[in-house]
Design an enzyme around this catalytic site. Sequence first.
Site, mmCIF file in Angstrom:
data_model
loop_
_atom_site.group_PDB
_atom_site.id
_atom_site.type_symbol
_atom_site.label_atom_id
_atom_site.label_comp_id
_atom_site.label_asym_id
_atom_site.label_seq_id
_atom_site.Cartn_x
_atom_site.Cartn_y
_atom_site.Cartn_z
ATOM 1 N N LYS A 114 0.627 -1.324 0.160
ATOM 2 C CA LYS A 114 -0.135 0.172 0.060
ATOM 3 C C LYS A 114 0.873 1.215 0.074
ATOM 4 O O LYS A 114 0.592 2.290 -0.590
ATOM 5 C CB LYS A 114 -0.968 -0.182 1.296
ATOM 6 C CG LYS A 114 -1.952 -1.111 1.016
ATOM 7 C CD LYS A 114 -2.815 -1.326 2.398
ATOM 8 C CE LYS A 114 -3.692 -2.616 2.495
ATOM 9 N NZ LYS A 114 -4.181 -2.902 3.843
ATOM 10 N N GLN A 163 -5.114 -1.478 9.950
ATOM 11 C CA GLN A 163 -4.898 -3.049 9.296
ATOM 12 C C GLN A 163 -5.370 -3.838 10.217
ATOM 13 O O GLN A 163 -5.079 -4.318 11.342
ATOM 14 C CB GLN A 163 -3.253 -2.897 9.275
ATOM 15 C CG GLN A 163 -2.846 -4.177 8.342
ATOM 16 C CD GLN A 163 -3.271 -3.862 6.892
ATOM 17 O OE1 GLN A 163 -3.201 -3.096 6.488
ATOM 18 N NE2 GLN A 163 -3.341 -5.246 6.395
ATOM 19 N N ASP A 194 -11.413 2.203 4.027
ATOM 20 C CA ASP A 194 -11.577 0.722 3.662
ATOM 21 C C ASP A 194 -13.105 0.387 3.794
ATOM 22 O O ASP A 194 -13.354 -0.786 3.358
ATOM 23 C CB ASP A 194 -11.194 0.147 5.143
ATOM 24 C CG ASP A 194 -9.934 -0.896 4.906
ATOM 25 O OD1 ASP A 194 -9.613 -1.149 3.887
ATOM 26 O OD2 ASP A 194 -9.318 -1.307 5.951
#
Length: 288
Positions: free
Chosen positions: A53, A97, A120
């Site tokens: 990422k 995460q 997300d």
Amino acid sequence: MWVTMKRLDGTLVAEKIRETLRDKVSILARRKPLLVIVWVGTNRASETYIRAKEKACHGVGIAFALIHLNESITSSALLEHIRALNQRPAVDAILVQLPLPPHIDTDRAIQTIDPTKDVDGLHPINQGKLLLGDPSGFCPCTPAGILALLSHYKIDPQGKHVVIAGRSNIVGKPLAALLMQKRAGCNATVTLIHSASTHIEHLTKEADILIIAIGKRHWLKAPMVKEGAIVIDVGINQDEKPNIVGDVDFDNVAPKCAWITPVPGGVGPMTIAMLMHNTVRSYENRLL
Ligand code: GUN
């Protein structure tokens, strides 16, 4: 040769998306968009995803910051970090995460993220908007990436029977919500199968488009697939070597398919491209 021809090439399409975003950011740039990832602990797979990422951010012109917290952090201390990021105007995008260590309340952590920075798409507000068909929310990156990949290859899910295997909050459920929407690029007939489903092979054999997101390597075997089906493999598993392999027994399934995604190089890069897309969108929203 024909096997290569029918691959849905996520690496290629993701690069095209990143190029478009790079151009957009270079025109807009009063300041760079900023994505902050919060990582708790030392999970090796998470580290690999985070580095990928970060690399994508640099390629697009997005500033990247990592807040790496000790495994033993308390839930309340983690929530304080997230609240501080919510408050900072320069932070456009926040990603916690997953997985978080077992002592942390994951739902609470996700619910603490400002929904307007939740790139997300996991906050209940964003999941709710997706279910209602409200496009103002953020769509989770893997479902959005799968739709973008199909769209690039002019594969229209409208009227097709799409069978999704796996009911996670991050892939299976939002993907079903997305594909059943009444709009161009969706309009599919959706069946979602999971660990308690029966007659699984009967259902998978009915599918025009099969999307496998269950995390079991080589789970989808050739006899479970209709001739001419389109197969999307969301799995990222390690074999004994260790190589990265998907949820689909690719070598045996591919000859039956009209189209199939490889692993690696299929859905994975598309997920990251959509994270970049959501980050740039959040940045644009904030500029307005
Ligand atoms: N862990 C594995 N994939 C993802 C993802 O897309 N988002 C988050 N937050 N965690 C992950």
